[in-house]
Motif scaffolding. Structure first.
Motif, PDB file in Angstrom:
ATOM      1  N   LYS A 160      47.595 -13.766  40.507  1.00 56.62           N
ATOM      2  CA  LYS A 160      46.746 -13.926  39.334  1.00 56.62           C
ATOM      3  C   LYS A 160      45.341 -14.356  39.729  1.00 56.62           C
ATOM      4  CE  LYS A 160      46.370 -16.641  35.079  1.00 56.62           C
ATOM      5  NZ  LYS A 160      46.983 -17.744  34.290  1.00 56.62           N
ATOM      6  N   CYS A 161      44.323 -13.744  39.098  1.00 56.78           N
ATOM      7  CA  CYS A 161      42.939 -14.185  39.308  1.00 56.78           C
ATOM      8  C   CYS A 161      42.746 -15.549  38.651  1.00 56.78           C
ATOM      9  CB  CYS A 161      41.957 -13.189  38.701  1.00 56.78           C
ATOM     10  SG  CYS A 161      41.869 -11.606  39.560  1.00 56.78           S
ATOM     11  N   ASN A 162      41.888 -16.352  39.225  1.00 58.75           N
ATOM     12  CA  ASN A 162      41.691 -17.721  38.736  1.00 58.75           C
ATOM     13  C   ASN A 162      40.211 -17.991  38.531  1.00 58.75           C
ATOM     14  OD1 ASN A 162      44.500 -18.934  38.991  1.00 58.75           O
ATOM     15  ND2 ASN A 162      44.190 -18.130  41.043  1.00 58.75           N
ATOM     16  N   GLY A 163      39.751 -17.991  37.281  1.00 63.59           N
ATOM     17  CA  GLY A 163      38.391 -18.409  36.977  1.00 63.59           C
ATOM     18  C   GLY A 163      37.335 -17.338  37.184  1.00 63.59           C
ATOM     19  N   ALA A 164      36.190 -17.579  36.567  1.00 56.69           N
ATOM     20  CA  ALA A 164      35.083 -16.625  36.627  1.00 56.69           C
ATOM     21  C   ALA A 164      34.421 -16.647  37.991  1.00 56.69           C
ATOM     22  CB  ALA A 164      34.057 -16.957  35.544  1.00 56.69           C
ATOM     23  N   VAL A 165      33.781 -15.533  38.336  1.00 53.18           N
ATOM     24  CA  VAL A 165      33.098 -15.427  39.624  1.00 53.18           C
ATOM     25  C   VAL A 165      31.911 -14.476  39.468  1.00 53.18           C
ATOM     26  CG1 VAL A 165      34.598 -13.546  40.417  1.00 53.18           C
ATOM     27  CG2 VAL A 165      33.414 -14.966  42.097  1.00 53.18           C
ATOM     28  N   ALA A 166      30.781 -14.851  40.047  1.00 51.34           N
ATOM     29  CA  ALA A 166      29.623 -13.952  40.052  1.00 51.34           C
ATOM     30  C   ALA A 166      29.902 -12.793  41.008  1.00 51.34           C
ATOM     31  CB  ALA A 166      28.374 -14.709  40.489  1.00 51.34           C
ATOM     32  N   ALA A 167      29.331 -11.625  40.702  1.00 54.06           N
ATOM     33  CA  ALA A 167      29.667 -10.464  41.528  1.00 54.06           C
ATOM     34  C   ALA A 167      28.514  -9.468  41.599  1.00 54.06           C
ATOM     35  CB  ALA A 167      30.903  -9.764  40.969  1.00 54.06           C
ATOM     36  N   LEU A 168      28.368  -8.874  42.768  1.00 57.44           N
ATOM     37  CA  LEU A 168      27.432  -7.776  42.991  1.00 57.44           C
ATOM     38  C   LEU A 168      28.189  -6.669  43.701  1.00 57.44           C
ATOM     39  CD1 LEU A 168      24.497  -6.610  43.048  1.00 57.44           C
ATOM     40  CD2 LEU A 168      24.276  -7.672  45.300  1.00 57.44           C
ATOM     41  N   TYR A 169      28.147  -5.460  43.152  1.00 66.70           N
ATOM     42  CA  TYR A 169      28.829  -4.315  43.743  1.00 66.70           C
ATOM     43  C   TYR A 169      27.812  -3.277  44.211  1.00 66.70           C
ATOM     44  CZ  TYR A 169      33.547  -5.623  42.337  1.00 66.70           C
ATOM     45  OH  TYR A 169      34.755  -6.268  42.212  1.00 66.70           O
ATOM     46  N   LEU A 170      27.970  -2.826  45.435  1.00 66.78           N
ATOM     47  CA  LEU A 170      27.160  -1.745  45.993  1.00 66.78           C
ATOM     48  C   LEU A 170      28.110  -0.694  46.564  1.00 66.78           C
ATOM     49  CD1 LEU A 170      24.617  -3.936  48.013  1.00 66.78           C
ATOM     50  CD2 LEU A 170      24.251  -2.931  45.766  1.00 66.78           C
ATOM     51  N   HIS A 171      27.784   0.583  46.357  1.00 64.49           N
ATOM     52  CA  HIS A 171      28.649   1.637  46.875  1.00 64.49           C
ATOM     53  C   HIS A 171      27.866   2.937  46.991  1.00 64.49           C
ATOM     54  CE1 HIS A 171      33.116   2.358  47.480  1.00 64.49           C
ATOM     55  NE2 HIS A 171      32.557   3.522  47.789  1.00 64.49           N
ATOM     56  N   ASP A 172      28.089   3.646  48.088  1.00 63.71           N
ATOM     57  CA  ASP A 172      27.534   4.982  48.255  1.00 63.71           C
ATOM     58  C   ASP A 172      28.440   5.956  47.507  1.00 63.71           C
ATOM     59  OD1 ASP A 172      26.687   7.472  49.045  1.00 63.71           O
ATOM     60  OD2 ASP A 172      26.788   7.083  51.193  1.00 63.71           O
ATOM     61  N   ALA A 173      27.896   6.620  46.502  1.00 62.10           N
ATOM     62  CA  ALA A 173      28.701   7.515  45.670  1.00 62.10           C
ATOM     63  C   ALA A 173      29.343   8.631  46.487  1.00 62.10           C
ATOM     64  CB  ALA A 173      27.836   8.111  44.554  1.00 62.10           C
ATOM     65  N   GLY A 174      28.766   8.977  47.640  1.00 70.48           N
ATOM     66  CA  GLY A 174      29.305  10.043  48.466  1.00 70.48           C
ATOM     67  C   GLY A 174      30.244   9.579  49.555  1.00 70.48           C
ATOM     68  N   ASP A 175      30.629   8.314  49.541  1.00 72.77           N
ATOM     69  CA  ASP A 175      31.519   7.751  50.552  1.00 72.77           C
ATOM     70  C   ASP A 175      32.896   8.394  50.421  1.00 72.77           C
ATOM     71  OD1 ASP A 175      33.152   6.196  52.177  1.00 72.77           O
ATOM     72  OD2 ASP A 175      32.176   4.308  51.620  1.00 72.77           O
ATOM     73  N   THR A 176      33.365   9.057  51.469  1.00 74.35           N
ATOM     74  CA  THR A 176      34.682   9.704  51.422  1.00 74.35           C
ATOM     75  C   THR A 176      35.769   8.842  52.041  1.00 74.35           C
ATOM     76  OG1 THR A 176      34.181  10.858  53.506  1.00 74.35           O
ATOM     77  CG2 THR A 176      33.693  12.022  51.436  1.00 74.35           C
ATOM     78  N   THR A 177      35.388   7.813  52.809  1.00 76.38           N
ATOM     79  CA  THR A 177      36.382   6.920  53.403  1.00 76.38           C
ATOM     80  C   THR A 177      36.847   5.893  52.383  1.00 76.38           C
ATOM     81  OG1 THR A 177      35.366   7.176  55.578  1.00 76.38           O
ATOM     82  CG2 THR A 177      36.832   5.292  55.272  1.00 76.38           C
ATOM     83  N   ASN A 178      35.891   5.295  51.675  1.00 75.34           N
ATOM     84  CA  ASN A 178      36.186   4.370  50.587  1.00 75.34           C
ATOM     85  C   ASN A 178      35.587   4.954  49.305  1.00 75.34           C
ATOM     86  OD1 ASN A 178      37.414   1.791  51.755  1.00 75.34           O
ATOM     87  ND2 ASN A 178      35.657   2.107  53.088  1.00 75.34           N
ATOM     88  N   PRO A 179      36.321   5.772  48.569  1.00 78.56           N
ATOM     89  CA  PRO A 179      35.766   6.393  47.363  1.00 78.56           C
ATOM     90  C   PRO A 179      35.248   5.347  46.384  1.00 78.56           C
ATOM     91  CG  PRO A 179      37.850   7.410  47.954  1.00 78.56           C
ATOM     92  CD  PRO A 179      37.702   6.208  48.827  1.00 78.56           C
ATOM     93  N   ILE A 180      34.210   5.718  45.660  1.00 79.86           N
ATOM     94  CA  ILE A 180      33.580   4.784  44.733  1.00 79.86           C
ATOM     95  C   ILE A 180      34.547   4.337  43.631  1.00 79.86           C
ATOM     96  CG2 ILE A 180      32.647   6.525  43.175  1.00 79.86           C
ATOM     97  CD1 ILE A 180      30.067   4.810  43.055  1.00 79.86           C
ATOM     98  N   ALA A 181      35.583   5.102  43.391  1.00 77.83           N
ATOM     99  CA  ALA A 181      36.585   4.698  42.397  1.00 77.83           C
ATOM    100  C   ALA A 181      37.205   3.351  42.751  1.00 77.83           C
ATOM    101  CB  ALA A 181      37.674   5.766  42.280  1.00 77.83           C
ATOM    102  N   GLY A 182      37.297   3.040  44.048  1.00 79.40           N
ATOM    103  CA  GLY A 182      37.858   1.753  44.459  1.00 79.40           C
ATOM    104  C   GLY A 182      36.991   0.591  44.019  1.00 79.40           C
ATOM    105  N   SER A 183      35.672   0.749  44.133  1.00 81.17           N
ATOM    106  CA  SER A 183      34.767  -0.292  43.654  1.00 81.17           C
ATOM    107  C   SER A 183      34.860  -0.437  42.144  1.00 81.17           C
ATOM    108  CB  SER A 183      33.318   0.016  44.061  1.00 81.17           C
ATOM    109  OG  SER A 183      33.050  -0.456  45.367  1.00 81.17           O
TER     110      SER A 183
END
Length: 220
Positions: A160-183
Motif C-alpha cells: 500500500k502507498c503511504n501518504g502524499a509525495v511530490a513528483a516529477l516525471y520525464l520520459h522520451d516518448a520514443g523510448d522502446t526499452t521503457n515505453p512511456i506507458a510505464g511512466s
C-alpha cells in the motif's frame, strides 16, 4: 537482507555516498538517493551523482544505489511486489547514512533513470508518508519527493502507498526499452496517492512547450 521474506536472495551490494566539499557535521542536509545503471552491468554500476558543474548541488548528500548484477538488465528487484528485498535494502541504506552523516530526515528524496526510475516509483509509494500502524521497513521516515526518468511501475502487487509525495516525471516518448506507458502507470498511481486523480492540467511555466502540471492536486 536480514528480515525480508526472500532471505535466500541475500547478497552484498555496494553503494556510494557523496557529501558536499564543505560538509559541515552540524548542518542537516537534504538526502537524495539516485538509482539506475550506466550500462556496464557491473555490481558497482551506478547512475552519476551529479556535481555542481553537471547541474547538481553541494547542499545535499547523495547516495548512489548500485544495481544487483544477478538481475541482468533490470538491476533491481522491481518485480517481486511486497516480497521485494529493495524495501529492506533501502532501510539499511537509510540507517547507515543517518548514523554516519548529519541529514534532514524531513527532506529525503529519490530519483533515478530507467531501472532507477522504476525503483524511485516503488520507494516513493511505499515510503511516502508515515502510516499508522507502522509499516515493517523504515517505519518512522518518509520520502517527500521523487523524480523518475524513463521508469515505470507494477502497482498490482505493490504494498500500500503511504501518504502524499511530490513528483516529477520525464520520459522520451520514443523510448522502446521503457515505453512511456510505464511512466503513465506510475503517474496515475501518484495522482491516486496524492488524492488528485482526474486533476486538470496546465502548462508548467518552467517549460510550457513540453511539460504539464496537475493543477488540482493539494497545494502541500
Amino acid at each position: 537482507t536480514l528480515a525480508g521474506p526472500g532471505t535466500a536472495k541475500a547478497v552484498e551490494r555496494t553503494f556510494w555516498v557523496r557529501v558536499p566539499a564543505d560538509y559541515d557535521p552540524s548542518t542537516a542536509y537534504r538526502l537524495v538517493y539516485i538509482g539506475g545503471e550506466t550500462g556496464s552491468d557491473l555490481p558497482t554500476d551506478v547512475y552519476p551523482m551529479f556535481n555542481e558543474a553537471m547541474g547538481g548541488t553541494e547542499k545535499a548528500i547523495y547516495v548512489a544505489i548500485t544495481i544487483d548484477s544477478r538481475l541482468d538488465e533490470v538491476g533491481y528487484d522491481e518485480q517481486s511486489g511486497a516480497a521485494s528485498y529493495e524495501w529492506e535494502a533501502f532501510q539499511l541504506l537509510q540507517t547507515f547514512v543517518d548514523n554516519s552523516y548529519c541529514v534532514d530526515n524531513n527532506r529525503i528524496f529519490v530519483s533515478g533513470y530507467s531501472s532507477g526510475g522504476w525503483v524511485s516509483n516503488m520507494f516513493s509509494c511505499y515510503f511516502g508518508g508515515i502510516p499508522t500502524p507502522a509499516r515493517k521497513f523504515l517505519p518512522t521516515y518518509a520520502v517527500r519527493g521523487r523524480a523518475a526518468t524513463s521508469g515505470g511501475l507494477i502497482p498490482d502487487n505493490m504494498p500500500k502507498c503511504n501518504g502524499a509525495v511530490a513528483a516529477l516525471y520525464l520520459h522520451d516518448a520514443g523510448d522502446t526499452t521503457n515505453p512511456i506507458a510505464g511512466s503513465k502507470v506510475g503517474l496515475d498511481n501518484t495522482l491516486m496517492q496524492n488524492k488528485c486523480t482526474g486533476s486538470q492540467t496546465a502548462d508548467w511555466p518552467g517549460m510550457p512547450d513540453v511539460c504539464k502540471i496537475y493543477s488540482d492536486c493539494p497545494k502541500e
